[in-house]
Scaffold this active site. Structure first.
Site: not given
Ligand code: NAD
Ligand code: DAU
Length: 364
Positions: A129-131, A155, A159
């Site tokens: 994810t870009d997060e 989260y 990741k």
């Protein structure tokens, strides 16, 4: 011909990937490994030919090892994860367990099977994810593959840890890995806890649309099928050991997304009188604007302000380009949810309602 193991293939993006791959590569073997958590659903794979669903946990290293070996898997596409930021704030443990330990268990299985003896041609593709890159200010450059990691939620931290493990297994053991870091997906089969399906279903039932904070957080939106095409491009043309950022090039404030959604629901009701009978509690059934449901609620703790993706590398190296803009993708998504009511209706059960109560209680 490839032999694929798709983890999390009964979830939102994984299932869309299985549908997409089966259509594009009819001769390939596809095995799905999924433990069917609240977010996993057999029905997401209904109608896909020749897909085997193995119901197991990715933390079960023996099962993963057996599958890789016995099914002669050469390509593992790893979607399985706990994926909802709000749930990670309420209960981080499952995120550590699945996203970090689960990914590590798959890496160990892949190392055992693929790197023993003379080694076999293989690929471990990790969907991320870009997060992991944190939060951008309004004038900051978009995230790219060289942006330092700065995850802010349990989260995204989990990741990020999994991304690092994947990288380490390449660097240390020579496992042939690729990673993609993607922006916000939307489309068919998305579980109605995420912004777009939650608000669509609430709008149809005349329920409040709970906007966190000032509603000006920005996300880059990508139709899920474009994400699947991006992963296909990485599998086919990506360089081993590399990371690719995949996005939609559509940075939108949440309020813009919500206003688009409200206007689209109004237009759908205006164009189809049958909708007012199906959804009598929707404001649009009484000629009222859907945006009358907008409600500002207490913000998400640690809410990232802005995500944006610079996808130059994927474009230049892989020829990746999203095919749908948000307007077209959103219209297709609204039509899908209206046409597939039995799918989402079956999800709105007790445990779903418990989650909604827990997340929105006390937000005002
Ligand atoms: P999802 O929550 O809809 O689906 C996750 C799937 O993984 C479910 O089928 C679930 O049953 C399965 N799963 C969870 N824990 C498992 C375990 N321990 N063992 C086996 N299976 C397990 O998630 P999604 O939105 O489809 O996201 C898929 C992947 O893409 C995730 O890795 C996520 O981080 C990443 N991603 C998502 C988005 C997005 O916008 N949704 C964007 C970028 C990246
Ligand atoms: O950026 C990629 C990420 O996008 C993925 O890695 C995650 O798995 C995926 O869930 C998604 O994370 P977000 O937190 O951005 O998605 P979500 O749909 O939960 O929220 C989108 C935006 O809408 C965010 O700014 C929070 C806001 N929001 C969300 C909900 C559920 C609201 O204002 N109200 C809500 O009720």
């Amino acid at each position: 011909m490839a032999n694929l193991l798709v983890t999390g293939g009964a979830g939102f993006i994984g299932a869309n990937f299985v549908h997409y791959w089966r259509e594009q590569h009819p001769g390939d073997q596809i095995v799905v490994l999924d433990s069917l958590t609240y977010a996993g659903n057999r029905a997401n794979l209904a109608g896909v030919n020749a897909v085997e669903l193995v119901e197991a946990d990715i933390r079960d290293e023996d099962t993963a090892t057996t599958l890789l070996r016995d099914r002669a898997i050469d390509t593992l596409v790893h979607f399985a994860a706990e994926s909802h930021v709000d749930r990670s704030i309420h209960g981080p443990d499952a995120f550590i367990d699945t996203n970090i330990l689960g990914t590590h268990s798959l890496l160990k299985a892949a190392r055992t099977v693929w790197l023993s003896g003379d080694g076999k041609p293989h690929r471990f593709h990790h969907v991320s994810t870009d997060e992991v890159y944190g939060s951008l200010g309004p004038d900051d450059a978009a995230f790219s593959e060289t942006t330092p990691y700065s995850p802010n939620s349990p989260y995204s931290a989990s990741k990020a840890a999994s991304d690092h493990l994947v990288r380490a297994y390449h660097h240390t053991y020579g496992l042939q890995v690729t990673t993609s870091n993607c922006s916000n997906n939307y489309g068919p089969y998305q579980f109605p806890e995420k912004l777009i399906p939650l608000f669509l279903i609430n709008a149809l039932h005349g329920r409040a649309l709970p906007i966190y904070g000032d509603g000006m957080n920005v996300r880059d939106w990508l139709h899920v099928e474009d994400h699947c095409r991006g992963i296909e491009a990485v599998l086919q043309r990506g360089r081993v050991g590399e990371t690719y950022c995949i996005g939609g090039g559509e940075e939108l404030a949440n309020l813009t997304v919500i206003d688009t959604l409200c206007a689209a629901v109004d237009a759908a009701f205006a164009g189809d009188p049958g909708l007012a009978q199906r959804y009598p509690d929707a404001p649009a059934a009484r000629g009222l604007p859907t945006d009358s449901l907008k409600t500002w609620v207490k913000d998400r703790p640690g809410h990232d302000r802005r995500y944006a993706i610079d996808e130059t590398k994927a474009r230049d190296e892989l020829g990746y380009r999203p095919a749908r803009d948000f307007k077209a993708g959103f219209a297709a998504t609204l039509a899908w949810y209206i046409a597939n009511e039995p799918w989402w209706r079956s999800i709105l059960d007790g445990s779903y309602r418990d989650w909604v109560e827990a997340n929105y209680a006390g937000r005002g």
